[in-house]
Design a protein around this motif. Structure first.
Motif, PDB file in Angstrom:
ATOM      1  N   PHE A  80      38.817  44.140  38.995  1.00 53.89           N
ATOM      2  CA  PHE A  80      37.718  44.189  40.258  1.00 53.89           C
ATOM      3  C   PHE A  80      37.253  43.010  40.652  1.00 53.89           C
ATOM      4  CE2 PHE A  80      36.347  48.521  38.195  1.00 53.89           C
ATOM      5  CZ  PHE A  80      37.637  49.172  38.896  1.00 53.89           C
ATOM      6  N   LEU A  81      37.109  42.104  39.866  1.00 50.80           N
ATOM      7  CA  LEU A  81      36.409  40.726  40.302  1.00 50.80           C
ATOM      8  C   LEU A  81      37.488  40.018  40.885  1.00 50.80           C
ATOM      9  CD1 LEU A  81      34.796  39.463  37.091  1.00 50.80           C
ATOM     10  CD2 LEU A  81      33.838  40.221  38.741  1.00 50.80           C
ATOM     11  N   TYR A  82      38.887  39.976  40.235  1.00 52.70           N
ATOM     12  CA  TYR A  82      39.889  39.432  41.314  1.00 52.70           C
ATOM     13  C   TYR A  82      40.100  40.027  42.751  1.00 52.70           C
ATOM     14  CZ  TYR A  82      42.441  36.549  37.683  1.00 52.70           C
ATOM     15  OH  TYR A  82      43.023  35.713  36.828  1.00 52.70           O
ATOM     16  N   LEU A  83      39.804  41.442  42.537  1.00 48.55           N
ATOM     17  CA  LEU A  83      39.843  42.109  44.026  1.00 48.55           C
ATOM     18  C   LEU A  83      38.753  41.669  45.063  1.00 48.55           C
ATOM     19  CD1 LEU A  83      41.367  45.546  43.084  1.00 48.55           C
ATOM     20  CD2 LEU A  83      42.724  43.402  43.889  1.00 48.55           C
ATOM     21  N   GLY A  84      37.699  41.403  44.348  1.00 52.48           N
ATOM     22  CA  GLY A  84      36.520  40.920  45.021  1.00 52.48           C
ATOM     23  C   GLY A  84      36.680  39.547  45.693  1.00 52.48           C
ATOM     24  N   VAL A  85      37.379  38.550  44.913  1.00 54.63           N
ATOM     25  CA  VAL A  85      37.671  37.278  45.544  1.00 54.63           C
ATOM     26  C   VAL A  85      38.575  37.316  46.500  1.00 54.63           C
ATOM     27  CG1 VAL A  85      38.406  35.129  44.861  1.00 54.63           C
ATOM     28  CG2 VAL A  85      36.796  36.222  43.135  1.00 54.63           C
ATOM     29  N   ILE A  86      39.542  38.241  46.169  1.00 53.61           N
ATOM     30  CA  ILE A  86      40.844  38.255  47.516  1.00 53.61           C
ATOM     31  C   ILE A  86      40.214  38.932  48.572  1.00 53.61           C
ATOM     32  CG2 ILE A  86      42.766  39.312  48.051  1.00 53.61           C
ATOM     33  CD1 ILE A  86      43.437  39.256  44.814  1.00 53.61           C
ATOM     34  N   ALA A  87      39.309  39.828  48.369  1.00 51.00           N
ATOM     35  CA  ALA A  87      38.837  40.723  49.674  1.00 51.00           C
ATOM     36  C   ALA A  87      37.695  39.664  50.415  1.00 51.00           C
ATOM     37  CB  ALA A  87      37.917  41.756  49.394  1.00 51.00           C
ATOM     38  N   LEU A  88      36.980  38.809  49.677  1.00 50.64           N
ATOM     39  CA  LEU A  88      36.078  37.859  50.227  1.00 50.64           C
ATOM     40  C   LEU A  88      36.888  37.088  50.974  1.00 50.64           C
ATOM     41  CD1 LEU A  88      33.225  37.214  50.711  1.00 50.64           C
ATOM     42  CD2 LEU A  88      33.206  35.838  48.766  1.00 50.64           C
ATOM     43  N   ASN A  89      38.007  36.616  50.299  1.00 48.94           N
ATOM     44  CA  ASN A  89      38.714  35.402  50.819  1.00 48.94           C
ATOM     45  C   ASN A  89      39.430  35.844  52.253  1.00 48.94           C
ATOM     46  OD1 ASN A  89      39.849  32.852  51.033  1.00 48.94           O
ATOM     47  ND2 ASN A  89      40.809  33.238  48.859  1.00 48.94           N
ATOM     48  N   SER A  90      39.850  36.964  52.142  1.00 53.09           N
ATOM     49  CA  SER A  90      40.487  37.536  53.476  1.00 53.09           C
ATOM     50  C   SER A  90      39.477  37.996  54.484  1.00 53.09           C
ATOM     51  CB  SER A  90      41.338  38.609  53.130  1.00 53.09           C
ATOM     52  OG  SER A  90      40.878  39.739  52.443  1.00 53.09           O
ATOM     53  N   ALA A  91      38.420  38.217  54.040  1.00 54.45           N
ATOM     54  CA  ALA A  91      37.269  38.900  55.011  1.00 54.45           C
ATOM     55  C   ALA A  91      36.804  37.588  56.109  1.00 54.45           C
ATOM     56  CB  ALA A  91      35.992  39.552  54.505  1.00 54.45           C
ATOM     57  N   ILE A  92      36.667  36.467  55.705  1.00 48.34           N
ATOM     58  CA  ILE A  92      36.158  35.421  56.335  1.00 48.34           C
ATOM     59  C   ILE A  92      37.181  34.603  56.938  1.00 48.34           C
ATOM     60  CG2 ILE A  92      34.839  33.309  56.222  1.00 48.34           C
ATOM     61  CD1 ILE A  92      33.629  34.342  53.695  1.00 48.34           C
ATOM     62  N   GLY A 123      31.493  34.707  38.794  1.00 48.02           N
ATOM     63  CA  GLY A 123      32.230  35.641  37.965  1.00 48.02           C
ATOM     64  C   GLY A 123      32.505  35.053  36.536  1.00 48.02           C
ATOM     65  N   VAL A 124      32.843  33.698  36.356  1.00 47.21           N
ATOM     66  CA  VAL A 124      32.831  32.933  35.203  1.00 47.21           C
ATOM     67  C   VAL A 124      31.770  33.217  34.362  1.00 47.21           C
ATOM     68  CG1 VAL A 124      33.241  30.674  34.169  1.00 47.21           C
ATOM     69  CG2 VAL A 124      34.787  31.468  35.859  1.00 47.21           C
ATOM     70  N   VAL A 125      30.769  33.115  34.737  1.00 49.39           N
ATOM     71  CA  VAL A 125      29.180  33.208  33.942  1.00 49.39           C
ATOM     72  C   VAL A 125      29.139  34.555  33.406  1.00 49.39           C
ATOM     73  CG1 VAL A 125      26.859  33.148  34.124  1.00 49.39           C
ATOM     74  CG2 VAL A 125      28.100  31.118  35.294  1.00 49.39           C
ATOM     75  N   ASN A 126      29.582  35.566  34.335  1.00 50.65           N
ATOM     76  CA  ASN A 126      29.614  36.859  33.982  1.00 50.65           C
ATOM     77  C   ASN A 126      30.520  37.413  33.137  1.00 50.65           C
ATOM     78  OD1 ASN A 126      27.383  38.994  35.155  1.00 50.65           O
ATOM     79  ND2 ASN A 126      27.559  37.448  36.562  1.00 50.65           N
ATOM     80  N   ILE A 127      31.670  36.700  33.159  1.00 45.74           N
ATOM     81  CA  ILE A 127      32.920  37.483  32.365  1.00 45.74           C
ATOM     82  C   ILE A 127      32.340  37.505  30.875  1.00 45.74           C
ATOM     83  CG2 ILE A 127      35.164  37.076  31.400  1.00 45.74           C
ATOM     84  CD1 ILE A 127      35.946  36.348  34.179  1.00 45.74           C
ATOM     85  N   PRO A 128      31.918  36.614  30.274  1.00 48.88           N
ATOM     86  CA  PRO A 128      31.694  36.766  28.813  1.00 48.88           C
ATOM     87  C   PRO A 128      30.405  37.720  28.670  1.00 48.88           C
ATOM     88  CG  PRO A 128      31.275  34.291  29.474  1.00 48.88           C
ATOM     89  CD  PRO A 128      31.864  35.240  30.581  1.00 48.88           C
ATOM     90  N   ILE A 129      29.713  37.729  29.550  1.00 48.21           N
ATOM     91  CA  ILE A 129      28.481  38.762  29.387  1.00 48.21           C
ATOM     92  C   ILE A 129      29.175  40.237  29.475  1.00 48.21           C
ATOM     93  CG2 ILE A 129      26.281  39.560  30.453  1.00 48.21           C
ATOM     94  CD1 ILE A 129      25.888  36.912  31.479  1.00 48.21           C
ATOM     95  N   ILE A 130      30.002  40.300  30.386  1.00 52.34           N
ATOM     96  CA  ILE A 130      30.331  41.825  30.579  1.00 52.34           C
ATOM     97  C   ILE A 130      31.530  42.259  29.177  1.00 52.34           C
ATOM     98  CG2 ILE A 130      32.334  43.052  31.877  1.00 52.34           C
ATOM     99  CD1 ILE A 130      31.299  41.424  34.439  1.00 52.34           C
ATOM    100  N   HIS A 131      32.310  41.095  28.953  1.00 54.66           N
ATOM    101  CA  HIS A 131      33.202  41.219  27.769  1.00 54.66           C
ATOM    102  C   HIS A 131      32.251  41.986  26.730  1.00 54.66           C
ATOM    103  CE1 HIS A 131      36.608  41.032  25.673  1.00 54.66           C
ATOM    104  NE2 HIS A 131      36.168  40.251  24.642  1.00 54.66           N
ATOM    105  N   TYR A 132      30.962  40.925  26.247  1.00 48.56           N
ATOM    106  CA  TYR A 132      30.407  41.261  25.093  1.00 48.56           C
ATOM    107  C   TYR A 132      29.670  42.544  25.389  1.00 48.56           C
ATOM    108  CZ  TYR A 132      32.255  37.293  22.664  1.00 48.56           C
ATOM    109  OH  TYR A 132      33.355  36.350  22.323  1.00 48.56           O
ATOM    110  N   PRO A 140      30.758  45.353  40.166  1.00 51.30           N
ATOM    111  CA  PRO A 140      31.324  44.830  38.897  1.00 51.30           C
ATOM    112  C   PRO A 140      30.268  43.776  38.163  1.00 51.30           C
ATOM    113  CG  PRO A 140      32.816  44.280  40.568  1.00 51.30           C
ATOM    114  CD  PRO A 140      31.765  44.725  41.250  1.00 51.30           C
ATOM    115  N   LEU A 141      29.503  43.103  38.749  1.00 48.07           N
ATOM    116  CA  LEU A 141      28.505  42.177  38.338  1.00 48.07           C
ATOM    117  C   LEU A 141      27.269  43.002  37.429  1.00 48.07           C
ATOM    118  CD1 LEU A 141      28.533  39.418  40.606  1.00 48.07           C
ATOM    119  CD2 LEU A 141      29.820  39.536  38.788  1.00 48.07           C
ATOM    120  N   TYR A 142      26.975  44.326  38.164  1.00 49.70           N
ATOM    121  CA  TYR A 142      25.883  45.009  37.604  1.00 49.70           C
ATOM    122  C   TYR A 142      26.418  45.657  36.286  1.00 49.70           C
ATOM    123  CZ  TYR A 142      23.312  44.904  41.900  1.00 49.70           C
ATOM    124  OH  TYR A 142      22.604  44.500  43.294  1.00 49.70           O
TER     125      TYR A 142
END
Lengths: 244, 221
Positions: A137-149, A166-175, B168-170
């Protein structure tokens, strides 16, 4: 050192350098991948518990590693582009995102194919699967934002901010997901002292991991070359290149 | 610091002048929650089990849908640009705007949540935990969401994209908050989850204004 960096981070030099590197990466990737597949599918013994179906690991595990590795590359390149405004870093970040998303997808699909005979279900809400899905989902968000602008450079900077968040969040999400639920088998490689994987299985796995890295290097360079041409299409050198 | 209060006061006044819009996220919250008994079952046992998750998912969606108003009007009339140029620290101004936004949209959710808990037969011993998790969690939603809004504010159709970036961040907030309420409903201690939520709040409070400010500068450039 800095002169060297400046020279090769200029789009023009990158274009020709990448053109020279692609065949090297591509061919060594092909050789290693064939060797890895041969050792993995024919030489390595069947697992005493999982039989033959464990062999999908030789694709699944490197794909999962790549999914995280490419996200880090994308975020670091994006961060470099954001701070030092290096065009090439922005290009690498933008070209990495779809590849990373594909590897994440591959890891999820091979995991599902393996899960059906082993766990009896295509999908379980296990911690690692869930965090891999969220990574997608994070990847798709980055791709979507990249193509939207529309403006490419603004798009790169915006997606770089998102990738860093996302990098700050990945460990938080993971744990948090691990805390929530876990069923996936534990990691078998990172225990340096005594890996719980046999050497005959470890060799093809590592061969495949290196092959996947080289595959990424090849594809990201090809994509970055196209991206450079697209972004620099108004400059002299691209127009000369196209004319010849 | 003076700029912080001025901006906070301005945003609250603006919101007060558009009182009718204030109720919208709240109504959304209410309607989403009343859909679940209709769609699943009216039995108290079934609803009791899903109540914490349903309330929290609805709070997540309500918070996300109300985000768009955070920077939109200021972006369109150019005052956002003036704020960025004003020489005041942009992260502080962002923090003021997010605080105002949370007071307008997050705080009402906390006030109505106990009533929705009653509608879904949430056990009474979990009620206080529900309120505490909302009090700790909804500011995180506003702070993290602000980054997403700042990135998409320049786009004409940013709405769906925003949900793709922010939801996803939520997830960590949802896991810890709904988990805490679930545990409280079964009569278990919940201090661990509450500490995690507080840690998330601290982290987003310290980092998110900077990321939001950076994103805003990109959007208005």
């Amino acid at each position: 050192m800095w002169d060297f960096l400046h020279k090769y981070s200029s789009p023009k030099h990158f274009y020709s350098l990448a053109g020279k590197l692609i065949p090297w990466f591509g061919w060594s990737c092909l050789i290693l991948m064939l060797a890895g597949l041969y050792y993995g599918l024919f030489v390595a013994p069947p697992d005493y518990q999982q039989g033959e179906s464990y062999r999908i690991m030789f694709v699944h595990v490197p794909a999962a590693w790549m999914s995280m590795f490419i996200y880090m590359v994308m975020a670091v390149a994006g961060g470099i582009g954001l701070v030092w405004r290096i065009k090439l870093a922005e290009v690498i970040a933008a070209s990495s995102a779809p590849i990373g998303a594909s590897f994440t997808f591959l890891a999820l699909v091979t995991g599902a194919l393996w899960g059906k005979p082993m766990w009896g279900a295509w999908w379980v809400w296990d911690a690692r699967l869930t965090s891999e899905l969220i990574l997608l989902f994070l990847y798709l968000g980055v791709i979507a934002l990249n193509s939207a602008i529309e403006d490419k450079r603004t798009a790169s900077r915006a997606s770089a901010v998102l990738a860093l968040v996302g990098v700050v969040n990945i460990p938080i999400i993971h744990y948090s997901v691990i805390w929530w639920n876990t069923l996936h088998q534990g990691s078998t490689i990172t225990k340096l002292a005594a890996p719980s994987i046999h050497i005959s299985m470890l060799i093809p796995l590592l061969l495949m991991a290196v092959a996947f890295k080289l595959y990424y290097a090849t594809v990201v360079l090809i994509r970055a070359r196209n991206e450079v041409l697209d972004r620099e299409r108004h400059t002299m050198w691209v127009q000369e290149l196209v004319k010849n | 610091m003076f700029a912080f209060y001025t901006l906070l006061k301005r945003d609250l006044t603006l919101a007060y002048r558009h009182r009718s819009e204030l109720a919208n996220p709240l109504l959304f919250f209410l309607i989403v929650i009343s859909l679940f008994p209709l769609g699943i079952s009216s039995e108290s046992k079934a609803l009791q089990g899903i109540a914490p998750g349903v309330i929290w998912v609805a709070a997540l969606l309500a918070a996300m849908l109300s985000l768009d108003s955070l920077f939109r009007s200021d972006f369109e009339d150019g005052s956002l640009e003036q704020m960025a140029l004003s020489g005041h620290s942009l992260p502080v101004l962002v923090l003021a705007k997010v605080l105002a936004h949370w007071l307008i949209t997050g705080l009402p959710l906390i006030i109505v949540a106990p009533f929705l808990g009653i509608l879904l037969f949430l056990p009474e011993q979990a009620m206080s935990t529900l309120i505490v998790t909302l009090a700790l969690g909804t500011p995180v939603l506003s702070l993290v969401g602000a980054i997403g809004v700042a990135l998409t504010v320049g786009l004409r159709r940013g709405g769906v994209l925003l949900s793709l970036l922010v939801l996803p961040l939520y997830i960590p907030v949802l896991i810890f908050a709904a988990g805490a309420v679930n545990e409280a409903a079964r009569g278990f201690p919940v201090a661990g989850q509450l500490y995690f939520l507080a840690a998330l709040l601290t982290l987003s409070l310290t980092l998110s204004p900077f990321a939001t400010a950076a994103a805003l500068r990109i959007s208005i450039s």
